[in-house]
Write an enzyme that holds these catalytic residues in place. Structure first.
Site, PDB file in Angstrom:
ATOM      1  CG  HIS A  82       6.241   1.741  -3.051  1.00  0.00           C
ATOM      2  ND1 HIS A  82       6.925   1.732  -4.341  1.00  0.00           N
ATOM      3  CD2 HIS A  82       5.962   0.504  -2.602  1.00  0.00           C
ATOM      4  CE1 HIS A  82       6.925   0.592  -4.696  1.00  0.00           C
ATOM      5  NE2 HIS A  82       6.497  -0.326  -3.751  1.00  0.00           N
ATOM      6  CD  GLU A 127       8.257  -2.443  -0.430  1.00  0.00           C
ATOM      7  OE1 GLU A 127       7.738  -3.607  -0.727  1.00  0.00           O
ATOM      8  OE2 GLU A 127       7.912  -1.244  -1.017  1.00  0.00           O
TER       9      GLU A 127
END
Ligand code: PGA
Length: 247
Positions: free
Chosen positions: A96, A165
């Site tokens: 992430h 993302e």
């Protein structure tokens, strides 16, 4: 199969399980339930109790990260894939952008994916370009590197999901256009196909997804699901995303 993954980040205490109970009860009765999976990644402190509670239920529990060494070691605050698996979780996020900026190298990320898979965790590997990459038209090359330097063809592809993302979209309300997202997702699938051959892996989108803008995403068939931050902290907002996706 579609995926709706809720990433709680630094949110949640034991009683926040009530949010998940509501999501689980919607999910268990939803007529579309066979078309998708729901996975929630609470903080480490809640992994064991939530995993135990949802063990025989519909929702799956995952970790937000894992350490790049396995089993036990003398690294203060680190949590290994083995410890996550023993706590009962079945998924983990890796890479992430919140964690990449803390200094994860490609080698560390590769070890994280490798050890997570060896511990039978399914991996949600997150990638994404930042604002400068996008401005400099480097999106495709950045994504290509993030994938090819970490995902090894020897890995068990059945247990890997990729989440795209864009860093500039996370928590900002800014979204890629439908066209940008379609071509970027196709690019990611092509790169993955080059590594794993045959069928590509599921590719999710993450970044400011909510119950209103999901309308736009549902038209992009290449996207296999969503990684949802802010809107996953409320059962209503999370359920609205699923409802509006299948409307
Ligand atoms: P957001 O976060 O939905 O709040 O933009 C997504 C994520 O960081 O996974």
């Amino acid at each position: 199969m579609r995926y709706f993954i809720g990433n709680w980040k630094m949110f949640g205490i034991p009683k926040s399980i009530n949010i998940l109970k509501k999501i689980n009860s919607f999910y268990s009765k939803d007529k579309n339930r066979r078309k998708y999976r729901v996975i929630i990644t609470p903080p480490y402190t809640l992994l064991e109790t939530y995993s135990k509670y949802f063990k025989k239920k519909k929702i799956s529990i995952g970790s937000q990260n894992c350490y790049h060494k396995d089993y036990f070691s003398s690294n203060t605050s680190a949590v290994s894939p083995y410890m996550i698996r023993e706590a009962g979780a079945t998924y983990t996020l890796v890479g992430h952008s919140d964690n990449r900026i803390e200094g994860d190298t490609n080698e560390m990320l590769k070890n994280k994916v490798d050890f997570a898979l060896r511990n039978n965790l399914k991996v949600v590997y997150c990638i994404g370009e930042n604002k400068t990459d996008k401005k400099n038209k480097k999106t495709f090359s950045v994504l290509q590197k993030q994938i090819s330097k970490v995902l090894d063809k020897k890995f068990n592809k059945k247990n890997i999901i990729v989440a795209y993302e864009p860093v500039w979209s996370i928590g900002t309300g800014k979204l890629p256009t439908k066209n940008e997202l379609t071509i970027t997702t196709l690019h990611i699938k092509k790169v993955l196909k080059g590594i794993f051959k045959k069928k590509s892996l599921p590719v999710l989108y993450g970044g400011s997804v909510d119950g209103n803008n999901i309308e736009m995403f549902r038209e992009i068939k290449e996207i296999d699901g969503f990684l949802i931050g802010g809107a996953s902290k409320s059962s209503k907002k999370f359920i609205d995303i699923i409802k509006n996706y299948y409307r």
